[in-house]
Design an enzyme around this catalytic site. Structure first.
Site, PDB file in Angstrom:
ATOM      1  N   ARG A  46       1.294 104.097 -18.991  1.00  0.00           N
ATOM      2  CA  ARG A  46       2.295 103.935 -17.398  1.00  0.00           C
ATOM      3  C   ARG A  46       2.936 105.428 -17.299  1.00  0.00           C
ATOM      4  NH1 ARG A  46       3.034  97.703 -18.996  1.00  0.00           N
ATOM      5  NH2 ARG A  46       0.776  96.971 -18.248  1.00  0.00           N
ATOM      6  N   LYS A  65     -12.107  81.407 -19.000  1.00  0.00           N
ATOM      7  CA  LYS A  65     -11.950  80.221 -18.787  1.00  0.00           C
ATOM      8  C   LYS A  65     -12.465  79.559 -17.248  1.00  0.00           C
ATOM      9  CE  LYS A  65      -9.097  77.485 -21.475  1.00  0.00           C
ATOM     10  NZ  LYS A  65      -7.289  77.727 -22.134  1.00  0.00           N
ATOM     11  N   GLY A  85      -6.605  92.586 -16.462  1.00  0.00           N
ATOM     12  CA  GLY A  85      -7.361  92.290 -18.762  1.00  0.00           C
ATOM     13  C   GLY A  85      -7.927  93.090 -19.533  1.00  0.00           C
ATOM     14  N   GLY A 143      -2.017  91.115 -14.048  1.00  0.00           N
ATOM     15  CA  GLY A 143      -2.075  89.622 -12.771  1.00  0.00           C
ATOM     16  C   GLY A 143      -1.808  90.177 -10.771  1.00  0.00           C
TER      17      GLY A 143
HETATM   18  P1  AMP Z   1      -9.720  86.302 -19.197  1.00  0.00           P
HETATM   19  O1  AMP Z   1      -8.304  86.358 -20.268  1.00  0.00           O
HETATM   20  O2  AMP Z   1     -10.095  84.649 -19.052  1.00  0.00           O
HETATM   21  O3  AMP Z   1     -10.264  87.224 -19.451  1.00  0.00           O
HETATM   22  O4  AMP Z   1     -10.650  85.808 -21.346  1.00  0.00           O
HETATM   23  C1  AMP Z   1     -11.106  87.036 -22.095  1.00  0.00           C
HETATM   24  C2  AMP Z   1     -11.065  86.499 -23.172  1.00  0.00           C
HETATM   25  O5  AMP Z   1     -12.279  85.421 -23.615  1.00  0.00           O
HETATM   26  C3  AMP Z   1     -11.292  87.543 -24.212  1.00  0.00           C
HETATM   27  O6  AMP Z   1      -9.994  87.185 -25.430  1.00  0.00           O
HETATM   28  C4  AMP Z   1     -12.801  87.000 -24.934  1.00  0.00           C
HETATM   29  O7  AMP Z   1     -12.986  86.708 -26.167  1.00  0.00           O
HETATM   30  C5  AMP Z   1     -12.842  85.288 -23.920  1.00  0.00           C
HETATM   31  N1  AMP Z   1     -14.322  84.872 -24.389  1.00  0.00           N
HETATM   32  C6  AMP Z   1     -15.399  85.707 -23.507  1.00  0.00           C
HETATM   33  N2  AMP Z   1     -16.749  84.653 -24.282  1.00  0.00           N
HETATM   34  C7  AMP Z   1     -16.546  83.870 -24.436  1.00  0.00           C
HETATM   35  C8  AMP Z   1     -17.435  82.969 -25.088  1.00  0.00           C
HETATM   36  N3  AMP Z   1     -18.432  82.874 -25.373  1.00  0.00           N
HETATM   37  N4  AMP Z   1     -16.378  81.780 -26.540  1.00  0.00           N
HETATM   38  C9  AMP Z   1     -15.129  82.416 -26.509  1.00  0.00           C
HETATM   39  N5  AMP Z   1     -13.842  82.752 -25.746  1.00  0.00           N
HETATM   40  C10 AMP Z   1     -14.554  83.734 -25.043  1.00  0.00           C
END
Ligand code: AMP
Length: 403
Positions: free
Chosen positions: A35, A198, A354, A377
């Site tokens: 950064r 999610k 992220g 964010g």
């Molecule tokens: P996000 O912060 O919502 O982009 O989620 C990222 C996280 O989702 C990472 O740490 C991944 O390990 C997790 N992730 C990705 N695919 C899966 C999956 N099939 N089951 C559980 N966690 C997952």
């Protein structure tokens, strides 16, 4: 020429909001200076023009005023060596001492102020605190994308005191230009790759992308909610049961809008959430009880790769699986490589938000895509179609008003 490049800072005192929120270890040593390095072009441009620079930033999340571990003084030596000059430091960011040091600053000099968040007025967007900051300089530059979605004193309110003498720095200008290349005037076809854990955290982004994308590829944990919603068997895979309706709504919306919504057709499953779990491949809607999908399968990789390679603009947000586990990273790594290949063929690729940034860095591919965003964010809110206060504050002559 960029707008910032065209400004002449000769004899100007530029008050520059940077994002120096870097990780420090127990000895207060910087463990990742990305950064700081990202802000150097903006600082150097001002100095080279014959101006002086007053840097302001936050560091960490101090609660009740000054805390040693969150002091920006720990950055002074490293910043001095990166710039090749001796950077001055003020142990306050407003008040008599800061005023004096700022006013005594000569052309070519740099002053770093103490952590803005030692005052709670920073995050509350206090207008009087912003006014005190504004008194330190005669030109305001915002180069901190990571906090552009917050109406804080130093990122937003302060701009009210500069009318026309305000600008984005190089970093923020690049961020905005890159996102606009995707959201405002994408070269078609535009493909958005959305992954991660999610649906609930990505739904607004997906809805916004329906207005502009030709293809939306869904991977990661959220895919299993789509599969369950269509009555597929997903075993123990991550599912948001309260989002099943939402998933069906998204599938419908894709049909209405003529967007190709590409879901995985196969998956790599595990008998536990661990890198050492037993693994095998199966159809994504036929996962046996007791098993969970942790990555996309070979057929899905192939389908997604073909879509990516036929795209002229690519946005990637979120991994295809649990890429932190080496046995379940193939999908994410393959997608990263396809994005690189498409970029080599001339596509514009933006990686943001992220974990996809973490993934592209893990595979050392960051310099083989068009742009990797620095704001988590802020990037997500931008993709949701929100107008960010830190950006409005610079773009509008009258600044930003809380209505
Ligand atoms: P996000 O912060 O919502 O982009 O989620 C990222 C996280 O989702 C990472 O740490 C991944 O390990 C997790 N992730 C990705 N695919 C899966 C999956 N099939 N089951 C559980 N966690 C997952």
């Amino acid at each position: 020429m960029s707008n910032f490049q065209s400004i002449n800072f000769n004899n100007k005192k530029a008050l520059v909001r940077v994002d120096f929120n870097v990780p420090l270890n127990d000895q207060f040593e910087i463990t990742d200076d990305t950064r700081i390095k990202a802000a150097l072009p903006t600082i150097k441009k001002i100095i080279n023009d014959g101006g002086s620079v007053i840097l302001m930033s936050h560091l960490g999340r101090p609660k009740l005023g000054p805390e040693e571990k969150f002091s920006l003084k720990h950055l002074v030596d490293h910043l001095s060596s990166l710039l090749g000059i001796s950077v001055k430091f003020c142990d306050d960011c407003i008040g008599e001492k800061a005023n004096k040091m700022a006013s005594e600053l000569n052309a070519g000099e740099v002053l770093l102020l103490e952590n803005l968040r030692f005052y709670k007025h920073e995050t509350s967007g206090d207008i009087n605190f912003a006014k005190q900051l504004a008194e330190l300089g005669d030109f305001y530059v915002n180069d901190a994308f990571g906090t552009a979605h917050r109406a804080h004193a130093s990122t937003t309110m302060v701009a009210n005191f500069f009318q026309e003498s305000k600008s984005f720095g190089f970093l923020l200008e690049n961020e905005i230009n890159s996102i606009q290349k995707v959201l405002d005037a994408p070269e078609k076809p535009l493909t958005a790759i959305i992954g991660g854990a999610k649906i609930s955290s990505k739904i607004s982004i997906i809805e916004n992308l329906f207005n502009i994308a030709d293809n939306i590829i869904i991977g990661g944990g959220m895919a299993y909610t789509f599969i369950k919603a269509q009555e597929g068997k997903v075993g123990n895979s991550l599912v948001e049961d309260d989002q099943l309706e939402t998933a069906l709504k998204i599938i419908d919306l894709a049909k209405q809008k003529g967007v190709n919504l590409a879901l995985p057709t196969d998956t790599i499953i595990a008998d536990g959430f661990s890198n050492d779990a037993n693994r095998k491949q199966c159809k994504i809607d036929d996962i046996p009880a007791g098993w969970m999908g942790l990555d996309i399968g070979e057929e899905s990789i192939e389908t997604f790769k073909n879509i990516v390679l036929a795209s002229n603009t690519i946005l990637w947000n979120g991994p295809m699986g649990v890429f932190e586990f080496s046995n379940f990273e193939d999908g994410t790594k393959s997608i990263a490589l396809s994005v690189v290949e498409a970029t080599k063929k001339g596509a514009f690729s933006l990686i943001g938000g992220g974990d996809s940034v973490a993934a592209i860095n893990k595979y050392n591919l960051a310099n083989q895509v068009s742009y990797v965003s620095t704001g988590g964010g802020a990037m997500l809110e931008y993709l949701e179609g929100k107008r960010l206060p830190g950006i409005i504050a610079i773009q509008q002559k009258e600044g930003f008003r809380i209505s």
